[in-house]
Scaffold this motif. Sequence first.
Motif, short mmCIF file in Angstrom:
data_model
loop_
_atom_site.label_atom_id
_atom_site.label_comp_id
_atom_site.label_asym_id
_atom_site.label_seq_id
_atom_site.Cartn_x
_atom_site.Cartn_y
_atom_site.Cartn_z
N VAL A 189 0.81 -1.23 0.00
CA VAL A 189 0.00 0.00 0.00
C VAL A 189 0.84 1.27 0.00
CG1 VAL A 189 -1.92 -1.14 1.16
CG2 VAL A 189 -0.18 0.01 2.53
N ARG A 190 2.16 1.14 -0.04
CA ARG A 190 3.03 2.30 0.13
C ARG A 190 2.71 3.42 -0.86
NH1 ARG A 190 7.74 2.60 2.69
NH2 ARG A 190 7.99 0.33 2.68
N ASP A 191 2.62 3.10 -2.14
CA ASP A 191 2.40 4.15 -3.16
C ASP A 191 1.09 4.88 -2.93
OD1 ASP A 191 4.78 3.51 -4.32
OD2 ASP A 191 3.92 2.27 -5.90
N LYS A 192 0.05 4.15 -2.60
CA LYS A 192 -1.27 4.79 -2.42
C LYS A 192 -1.30 5.64 -1.16
CE LYS A 192 -3.63 1.12 -4.92
NZ LYS A 192 -3.76 1.98 -6.11
N LEU A 193 -0.61 5.23 -0.12
CA LEU A 193 -0.60 6.01 1.11
C LEU A 193 0.30 7.23 1.00
CD1 LEU A 193 -0.57 3.29 3.91
CD2 LEU A 193 -2.48 4.62 3.06
N GLN A 194 1.43 7.10 0.33
CA GLN A 194 2.33 8.23 0.23
C GLN A 194 1.72 9.36 -0.59
OE1 GLN A 194 6.04 6.54 -1.18
NE2 GLN A 194 6.84 6.42 0.90
N SER A 195 0.90 9.01 -1.57
CA SER A 195 0.26 10.06 -2.38
C SER A 195 -0.70 10.88 -1.54
CB SER A 195 -0.49 9.43 -3.56
OG SER A 195 -1.57 8.64 -3.10
N LYS A 196 -1.22 10.29 -0.45
CA LYS A 196 -2.16 11.00 0.41
C LYS A 196 -1.46 11.76 1.52
CE LYS A 196 -5.91 7.69 -0.33
NZ LYS A 196 -6.81 6.71 0.31
N THR A 197 -0.20 11.42 1.79
CA THR A 197 0.49 12.05 2.91
C THR A 197 1.69 12.87 2.47
OG1 THR A 197 1.86 10.08 3.22
CG2 THR A 197 -0.20 10.20 4.46
N GLU A 198 1.82 13.12 1.16
CA GLU A 198 3.02 13.79 0.67
C GLU A 198 3.16 15.21 1.19
OE1 GLU A 198 2.69 13.67 -3.52
OE2 GLU A 198 0.86 14.86 -3.64
N ARG A 199 2.06 15.84 1.62
CA ARG A 199 2.14 17.20 2.14
C ARG A 199 2.64 17.24 3.57
NH1 ARG A 199 -3.72 19.48 0.98
NH2 ARG A 199 -4.15 17.40 1.82
N ASN A 200 2.61 16.10 4.24
CA ASN A 200 3.05 16.03 5.62
C ASN A 200 4.16 14.99 5.74
OD1 ASN A 200 0.96 17.83 6.55
ND2 ASN A 200 -0.45 16.15 6.16
N ARG A 201 4.52 14.70 6.94
CA ARG A 201 5.50 13.64 7.14
C ARG A 201 4.84 12.31 6.82
NH1 ARG A 201 7.30 13.56 12.94
NH2 ARG A 201 9.17 12.47 12.24
N ALA A 202 5.41 11.58 5.86
CA ALA A 202 4.83 10.31 5.45
C ALA A 202 4.78 9.35 6.64
CB ALA A 202 5.64 9.69 4.31
N LEU A 203 3.64 8.69 6.80
CA LEU A 203 3.42 7.82 7.95
C LEU A 203 3.32 6.35 7.56
CD1 LEU A 203 0.69 9.67 10.07
CD2 LEU A 203 2.84 8.81 10.95
N THR A 204 3.76 6.01 6.35
CA THR A 204 3.40 4.72 5.79
C THR A 204 3.57 3.53 6.74
OG1 THR A 204 3.97 5.59 3.63
CG2 THR A 204 3.65 3.22 3.78
N PRO A 205 4.77 3.23 7.27
CA PRO A 205 4.88 2.06 8.15
C PRO A 205 4.03 2.20 9.41
CG PRO A 205 7.05 2.83 7.43
CD PRO A 205 6.07 3.90 7.07
N GLU A 206 4.00 3.40 9.97
CA GLU A 206 3.21 3.62 11.17
C GLU A 206 1.72 3.49 10.88
OE1 GLU A 206 5.62 5.52 10.14
OE2 GLU A 206 6.98 6.10 11.75
N MET A 207 1.29 3.97 9.70
CA MET A 207 -0.12 3.85 9.33
C MET A 207 -0.54 2.40 9.26
SD MET A 207 -0.35 6.83 6.42
CE MET A 207 -2.12 6.70 6.09
N VAL A 208 0.31 1.58 8.67
CA VAL A 208 0.01 0.15 8.57
C VAL A 208 -0.02 -0.49 9.96
CG1 VAL A 208 0.86 -2.07 7.73
CG2 VAL A 208 0.91 -0.07 6.23
N ALA A 209 0.95 -0.15 10.80
CA ALA A 209 1.00 -0.73 12.15
C ALA A 209 -0.22 -0.30 12.97
CB ALA A 209 2.29 -0.30 12.86
N ILE A 210 -0.58 0.97 12.88
CA ILE A 210 -1.76 1.47 13.60
C ILE A 210 -3.01 0.73 13.13
CG2 ILE A 210 -3.30 3.46 13.83
CD1 ILE A 210 -0.73 5.21 13.75
N THR A 211 -3.14 0.55 11.83
CA THR A 211 -4.32 -0.12 11.27
C THR A 211 -4.35 -1.59 11.68
OG1 THR A 211 -4.28 1.38 9.38
CG2 THR A 211 -5.58 -0.62 9.16
N LEU A 212 -3.21 -2.26 11.64
CA LEU A 212 -3.16 -3.66 12.04
C LEU A 212 -3.51 -3.81 13.52
CD1 LEU A 212 0.08 -4.85 10.19
CD2 LEU A 212 -2.29 -5.41 9.61
#
Length: 262
Positions: free
Chosen positions: A52-75
Amino acid sequence: MMNPAVSRKAAQQRQRRTYRVRRDIFAEYDDAELLKRFRLDRAGIVAVTDIVRDKLQSKTERNRALTPEMVAITLRYLATGKMHQCSCDDFGTTQPTISRAISQTIDALADPEVICQFVAFPHTQREVQQKQAEFMQVTQFPGVVGVIDGTHIRIVSPHVDEHVYVNRKRYHSINVQVVFDAHYKILDIVARWPGSVNDARILDKSALKLMFEEQHVPAGCYLPGDSGYPCKQWLLTPYLRPQTVAQANYNSSSTLRCSRGD
């Protein structure tokens, strides 16, 4: 009167965002603890993040990217079903950020491009023969490419059309149609009907029925299902009152028991 330059500098300082220190779960936890908390080990969390990295980074590019943390929080949320548990774990993010992370990650995981990487019904003769051979090896039941069943996923009572989500067992749910292979891998899924809708209607309105009846699936393919489904040339259902030994043996086959959830 305040100097304009000083005023601008003061405004910038007020607007400057401060970020809390984020946790490194891979440094804190071993695989056993990761499995306990997130239902996946390090390799699993990394794999989901990559998907999901590409799809999440496109939504968070204006801020600090949260990709690994977003996945961990969701899991963590999916593992516990409790939003406050994510906050208690203190990922170094605010509650609004946690809510946004869960929503965006689930949307990314549910994206058709992502789902199609893992859920795909066999269409070619080679794919079909492989699925049939796997079922034959496990159940000695010829021609079976998958098993169909419906399962009710419990949900919180919705505010709109609440009554249509109440199933026959009197709780709110989504009735999910699933087709799975001999190894319980999902081949097809429909997860959009409220709990009051029965299995037969969901099948009748599904693309799966069209695939079989418009012969997009090779001939000689069968899906066993329980008595909640209509019997068709390609959908095998049990005899309600078996009269012969052959009919009883058919009903007691491993494939038919599997479709009944036994």
